[in-house]
Design a protein around this motif. Structure first.
Motif, PDB file in Angstrom:
ATOM      1  N   SER A 188      -1.473  -0.009  -7.476  1.00  0.00           N
ATOM      2  CA  SER A 188      -2.954   0.385  -6.117  1.00  0.00           C
ATOM      3  C   SER A 188      -2.968  -0.744  -5.496  1.00  0.00           C
ATOM      4  CB  SER A 188      -4.278   0.878  -7.637  1.00  0.00           C
ATOM      5  OG  SER A 188      -4.788  -0.811  -8.251  1.00  0.00           O
ATOM      6  N   SER A 193       0.747  -0.943  -0.048  1.00  0.00           N
ATOM      7  CA  SER A 193      -0.081   0.200   0.380  1.00  0.00           C
ATOM      8  C   SER A 193       0.984   1.685   0.066  1.00  0.00           C
ATOM      9  CB  SER A 193      -0.993   0.084   1.055  1.00  0.00           C
ATOM     10  OG  SER A 193      -1.565   1.012   1.873  1.00  0.00           O
ATOM     11  N   ASP A 231      -1.093  -4.197   0.692  1.00  0.00           N
ATOM     12  CA  ASP A 231      -0.774  -4.470   1.904  1.00  0.00           C
ATOM     13  C   ASP A 231      -0.436  -4.037   3.072  1.00  0.00           C
ATOM     14  OD1 ASP A 231      -2.798  -6.887   2.166  1.00  0.00           O
ATOM     15  OD2 ASP A 231      -1.348  -8.299   1.576  1.00  0.00           O
ATOM     16  N   THR A 247       0.224   4.236   0.520  1.00  0.00           N
ATOM     17  CA  THR A 247      -0.286   5.427   1.864  1.00  0.00           C
ATOM     18  C   THR A 247      -0.200   4.257   3.070  1.00  0.00           C
ATOM     19  OG1 THR A 247      -2.898   5.300   0.691  1.00  0.00           O
ATOM     20  CG2 THR A 247      -2.272   5.716   2.973  1.00  0.00           C
ATOM     21  N   SER A 248       0.350   3.300   3.174  1.00  0.00           N
ATOM     22  CA  SER A 248       1.097   2.801   4.430  1.00  0.00           C
ATOM     23  C   SER A 248       2.790   3.176   3.906  1.00  0.00           C
ATOM     24  CB  SER A 248       1.059   1.693   4.521  1.00  0.00           C
ATOM     25  OG  SER A 248       1.560  -0.088   3.392  1.00  0.00           O
TER      26      SER A 248
END
Length: 177
Positions: free
Chosen positions: A73, A42, A76, A44-45
Motif C-alpha cells: 500500500s 504506487s 510514490d 496504481t502508477s
C-alpha cells in the motif's frame, strides 16, 4: 575502488512487465555496506504504465506477515521512483542482484514502461547467487524483514562484501608465500 550497488526489488509477478512494489539498494565494497536507497511504488502508477499484477504472486503477498505486507500500500509514482533511483545510482561500476535475470530485467521493463533507460549497462550486471554458492562464501545471518527490498539488498551486499574480502585475503596470502 569499484563502485558496487546491490539491488533487490519486490514485485507482483515473476515475468518482465510485472508491477514493482519496492526497490531497495545499497552501495558496498570489501570493507562493508554504505549508502542505501529504498522506495515503495504506487501500484496504481504501475498499472497506468501498463505493468501487470499476477494473481498467484498477489495471493503469496497476502499470506505474508504485516511488515512485508505493508509494502503493498502507498508508495510514490513509478516514474518518480525510477528517476530518483537513477540519480542515486549515478555512474556505479557494477549492479549486483539475486539474480540479474530477475531484478535487473524486471526493473529494465519498468523503466521502459515510463519511457526511460535503466542507469546500467548489461555488462555491469553481477549475480549474487553465483558468488554466494562458492565454497568460500561468507555465512552472514539475515537481519531485518524478509521480502523487504532494502533488508534483502543489505544482507546480500554483506555476504558479497565479506566474501570478496575473504577472497582478497586468500589472494594476498598466496602472493606473499
Amino acid at each position: 575502488m569499484t563502485d558496487r550497488v546491490m539491488l533487490d526489488i519486490e514485485t507482483l509477478g515473476l515475468e518482465p512487465g510485472a508491477s514493482v512494489v519496492s526497490i531497495g539498494a545499497v552501495r558496498f565494497d570489501e570493507s562493508g555496506v554504505g549508502d542505501t536507497f529504498e522506495r515503495s511504488i504506487s501500484l496504481t502508477s504501475c498499472q497506468r504504465a501498463g505493468l501487470t499484477i499476477d494473481a498467484e504472486t498477489l495471493e503469496w503477498w497476502l499470506a505474508q506477515d504485516g511488515e512485508a505486507l505493508d509494502q503493498l500500500s502507498g508508495g510514490d509514482p513509478l516514474a518518480r521512483v525510477l528517476e530518483a533511483f537513477s540519480e542515486w545510482y549515478g555512474d556505479a561500476d557494477q549492479i549486483w542482484a539475486n539474480s540479474p535475470s530477475f531484478d535487473c530485467e524486471l526493473l529494465e521493463t519498468a523503466y521502459h514502461a515510463v519511457d526511460r533507460d535503466e542507469p546500467w549497462m548489461f555488462y555491469e550486471e553481477r549475480d549474487f547467487r553465483t558468488i554466494s554458492s562458492l565454497p568460500v562464501a561468507a555465512d552472514v545471518e539475515f537481519e531485518g524483514v524478509e521480502h523487504d527490498a532494502l533488508d534483502d539488498a543489505v544482507h546480500q551486499a554483506e555476504v558479497v562484501s565479506k566474501t570478496l574480502a575473504g577472497i582478497e585475503e586468500i589472494r594476498a596470502r598466496g602472493e606473499s608465500a
